[in-house]
Design a protein around this motif. Structure first.
Motif, PDB file in Angstrom:
ATOM      1  N   LYS A  87      -8.818   3.833   5.822  1.00  0.00           N
ATOM      2  CA  LYS A  87      -8.381   4.924   6.689  1.00  0.00           C
ATOM      3  C   LYS A  87      -7.731   4.330   7.925  1.00  0.00           C
ATOM      4  N   ASP A  88      -6.482   4.738   8.180  1.00  0.00           N
ATOM      5  CA  ASP A  88      -5.759   4.228   9.335  1.00  0.00           C
ATOM      6  C   ASP A  88      -6.040   5.112  10.554  1.00  0.00           C
ATOM      7  N   SER A  89      -5.554   4.673  11.706  1.00  0.00           N
ATOM      8  CA  SER A  89      -5.869   5.354  12.961  1.00  0.00           C
ATOM      9  C   SER A  89      -5.122   6.666  13.148  1.00  0.00           C
ATOM     10  N   ASP A  90      -4.116   6.937  12.319  1.00  0.00           N
ATOM     11  CA  ASP A  90      -3.297   8.134  12.506  1.00  0.00           C
ATOM     12  C   ASP A  90      -3.569   9.191  11.429  1.00  0.00           C
ATOM     13  N   GLU A  91      -4.813   9.208  10.925  1.00  0.00           N
ATOM     14  CA  GLU A  91      -5.241  10.183   9.919  1.00  0.00           C
ATOM     15  C   GLU A  91      -4.474  10.038   8.610  1.00  0.00           C
TER      16      GLU A  91
ATOM     17  N   CYS B 264       0.843  -1.203   0.000  1.00  0.00           N
ATOM     18  CA  CYS B 264       0.000   0.000   0.000  1.00  0.00           C
ATOM     19  C   CYS B 264       0.871   1.243   0.000  1.00  0.00           C
ATOM     20  N   LEU B 265       0.291   2.334  -0.476  1.00  0.00           N
ATOM     21  CA  LEU B 265       0.899   3.649  -0.347  1.00  0.00           C
ATOM     22  C   LEU B 265       0.203   4.351   0.808  1.00  0.00           C
ATOM     23  N   ARG B 266       0.957   4.654   1.877  1.00  0.00           N
ATOM     24  CA  ARG B 266       0.387   5.369   3.016  1.00  0.00           C
ATOM     25  C   ARG B 266       0.566   6.870   2.781  1.00  0.00           C
ATOM     26  N   VAL B 267      -0.546   7.609   2.840  1.00  0.00           N
ATOM     27  CA  VAL B 267      -0.519   9.034   2.542  1.00  0.00           C
ATOM     28  C   VAL B 267      -1.494   9.749   3.459  1.00  0.00           C
ATOM     29  N   SER B 268      -1.257  11.025   3.712  1.00  0.00           N
ATOM     30  CA  SER B 268      -2.178  11.795   4.547  1.00  0.00           C
ATOM     31  C   SER B 268      -3.529  11.906   3.848  1.00  0.00           C
TER      32      SER B 268
ATOM     33  N   GLY C  90      -2.556   8.758  25.108  1.00  0.00           N
ATOM     34  CA  GLY C  90      -2.694   9.660  23.963  1.00  0.00           C
ATOM     35  C   GLY C  90      -1.576   9.542  22.952  1.00  0.00           C
ATOM     36  N   THR C  91      -0.762   8.497  23.042  1.00  0.00           N
ATOM     37  CA  THR C  91       0.327   8.305  22.097  1.00  0.00           C
ATOM     38  C   THR C  91      -0.114   7.335  21.020  1.00  0.00           C
ATOM     39  N   SER C  92      -0.064   7.739  19.765  1.00  0.00           N
ATOM     40  CA  SER C  92      -0.527   6.888  18.673  1.00  0.00           C
ATOM     41  C   SER C  92       0.457   5.752  18.418  1.00  0.00           C
ATOM     42  N   GLY C  93      -0.029   4.722  17.695  1.00  0.00           N
ATOM     43  CA  GLY C  93       0.844   3.610  17.331  1.00  0.00           C
ATOM     44  C   GLY C  93       2.002   4.063  16.479  1.00  0.00           C
ATOM     45  N   ARG C  94       1.752   5.023  15.582  1.00  0.00           N
ATOM     46  CA  ARG C  94       2.831   5.521  14.730  1.00  0.00           C
ATOM     47  C   ARG C  94       3.907   6.207  15.555  1.00  0.00           C
TER      48      ARG C  94
END
Length: 399
Positions: A35-39, A6-10, A336-340
Motif C-alpha cells: 500500500k502506497d502513501s497516496d491510497e 508493479c501495477l499501481r492501482v487504486s 498537505g501535498t502528497s508526493g504524487r
C-alpha cells in the motif's frame, strides 16, 4: 536496491486486478502487495511476464473510473516464499557444487538472479548475479546448469549498456549460439538480436496508448524508431497512411525492416537510416513521435521543421522528469501535498517549458507565430523515487 515492475492501482480495484494478474501467472507471488502513501496499491509483476501483459483486457475489466499504470518500484516489497523456479535453480546448483566438493552458502544464494528477462526459449540474466569468484571456476558447466534450472534452452547475460551512442546492450551468449528472439505485444511481432538491440518492456502502456490513436490519413514521423516500438503500433493499429521511421543504429534498422515485413506494413513505411538531424524532409508531418529518454530535446528543432506548416499537428515529447528533492518534498507534505501531486506539478512545469520552447522554435523555423497546447502529460514509468519517464502530447497550430 533492485527495481521491481508493479501495477499501481487504486485500493478499490486492487483485489480485482490482483485476481486478473494471478490468473495469467503475471503476479509475482514471491512478493507482497504494497500500500502506497497516496491510497494506491502496488501489485508486483514477474519481470519475465511484463512484455506479455494484456493491458487492454485489464483496462476493459475495470469500471469507467478505474485507472492503473506500470511503475518500477524501489520501495521495499516484502518477500514471501521463494518461487518454485528459484528453488529448482538452487537445487540444481547445490548438486553441481557438491559434485565439485564445494559447500553451499548464504552468500552464494544471495548471488543468484532475482529477476531476468525471458524471450521465448532464451533467458537474459542481469549483471547483478553470479559475480562471486567461485562461479567463475565452473565456466560452461555452470551456465548449462543455470539454463536447466530455469527451464531455458538458451542463456545470455547482460553486462551494461554500451556508450557507443546507439545504447547497444553488452550481452554475452552463454548457452546457444543463435541470439535472435521474438516478442508479441498487442498482436504485433517484434524480432531482434538480444546482443545488438534493446527491448524496452517498461513502455508497454505507451505502446498500447499509441495503438488506440486514429491516424487514418495521417503522415507520422518517428524520430527514434529503434526496432519499431512505436512505428509498428502507428502502422498496425492506429492506421497511419505513411510513417517515416528514423534510426541511426544499423542493427536496430535491420530488426526494424524485418519487423515491418513480418507485420505486413512495410509498404506504408519509409526507413531513414542515420542521424535524424540530417533528415532531408520538411512540412510533411501531422504527428511526430520523439520517444527518446532521458531527453528528446535534441530532436525538437527537427520535429518543428517536419510539422505541416498549414495545419500544424501533434508532437509526442518524451522526457525523464525529476520532481522536487527530498527536502522540498517533505515541506510539501507538511502543507498537505502528497508526493504524487508534487510529481505531477513537476511534470506540468516541464510541459509548460516545452510548450514555450516549441512555440519559439516553430516561429524561428517558419517565420510565423504558433499556438501550442499541452493536451496531455502523463507518466510512462518510474525509474527511481521522483524520477519519471513522462510523455507530453503537444498540439501545435499556426496562429
Amino acid at each position: 536496491m533492485e527495481r521491481v515492475p508493479c501495477l499501481r492501482v487504486s485500493q478499490c480495484h486492487a483485489q480485482q486486478l490482483r485476481r486478473c494478474l494471478q490468473s495469467t501467472g503475471a503476479l509475482d507471488l514471491s512478493l507482497s502487495l504494497l500500500k502506497d502513501s497516496d491510497e494506491t496499491v502496488l501489485l508486483p509483476i514477474s519481470p519475465s511476464c511484463l512484455p506479455h501483459l494484456d493491458l487492454l483486457s485489464l483496462r476493459t475489466s475495470l469500471a469507467s473510473d478505474g485507472t492503473f499504470e506500470i511503475v518500477w518500484s524501489q520501495s521495499p516489497l516484502q518477500s514471501k516464499k521463494v518461487r518454485t523456479g528459484a528453488n529448482k535453480l538452487e537445487n540444481v546448483l547445490r548438486e553441481l557444487l557438491e559434485s565439485r566438493g564445494e559447500t553451499w552458502t548464504e552468500e552464494l544464494r544471495g548471488d543468484l538472479p532475482r529477476s531476468f528477462q525471458r524471450h521465448g526459449d532464451l533467458l537474459l540474466l542481469g549483471e547483478r548475479c553470479f559475480s562471486l569468484p567461485l562461479w567463475k571456476k565452473m565456466d560452461q558447466q555452470l551456465w548449462s546448469a543455470v539454463a536447466r534450472g530455469l527451464g531455458a534452452k538458451r542463456l545470455a547475460k547482460m553486462s551494461r549498456i554500451s556508450r557507443d551512442g546507439f545504447r547497444s546492450p553488452v550481452v554475452t551468449m552463454l548457452v546457444g549460439e543463435h541470439s535472435w528472439v521474438k516478442h508479441v505485444d498487442n498482436g504485433i511481432s517484434y524480432e531482434f538480436d538480444v546482443t545488438r538491440c534493446m527491448f524496452s518492456a517498461g513502455n508497454i502502456t505507451e505502446k498500447l496508448r499509441v495503438a488506440g490513436f486514429d491516424c487514418r490519413g495521417e503522415t507520422v514521423v518517428d524520430l527514434y524508431a529503434g526496432i519499431g516500438y512505436f512505428t509498428l503500433p502507428y502502422l498496425v493499429h492506429a492506421g497511419a497512411s505513411r510513417v517515416h521511421a528514423c534510426e541511426w543504429n544499423p542493427d536496430a534498422v535491420q530488426a526494424l525492416q524485418k519487423n515491418l515485413e513480418a507485420n505486413g506494413v512495410s509498404d506504408r513505411c519509409t526507413v531513414h537510416q542515420g542521424d535524424n538531424r540530417q533528415l532531408q524532409l520538411c512540412d510533411i508531418a501531422d504527428r511526430v513521435n520523439l520517444g527518446l529518454v532521458p531527453s528528446s530535446e535534441d530532436g525538437w528543432p527537427v520535429a518543428c521543421r517536419l510539422l505541416n506548416r498549414t495545419a500544424g499537428g501533434i508532437l509526442h515529447l518524451h522526457q525523464n522528469v525529476t520532481s522536487s528533492p527530498p527536502g522540498a518534498i517533505a515541506g510539501a507534505a507538511a502543507r498537505g501535498t502528497s508526493g504524487r501531486r508534487a510529481d505531477r506539478e513537476a511534470w506540468r512545469a516541464w510541459a509548460d517549458h516545452a510548450a514555450g520552447r516549441i512555440a519559439a522554435l516553430l516561429e524561428e523555423v517558419t517565420g510565423a507565430r504558433w499556438t501550442t497546447n499541452a493536451r496531455r502529460v502523463e507518466g510512462v514509468k518510474s525509474y527511481a523515487p521522483r524520477v519519471h519517464h513522462v510523455v507530453l502530447d503537444l498540439e501545435c497550430r499556426p496562429s
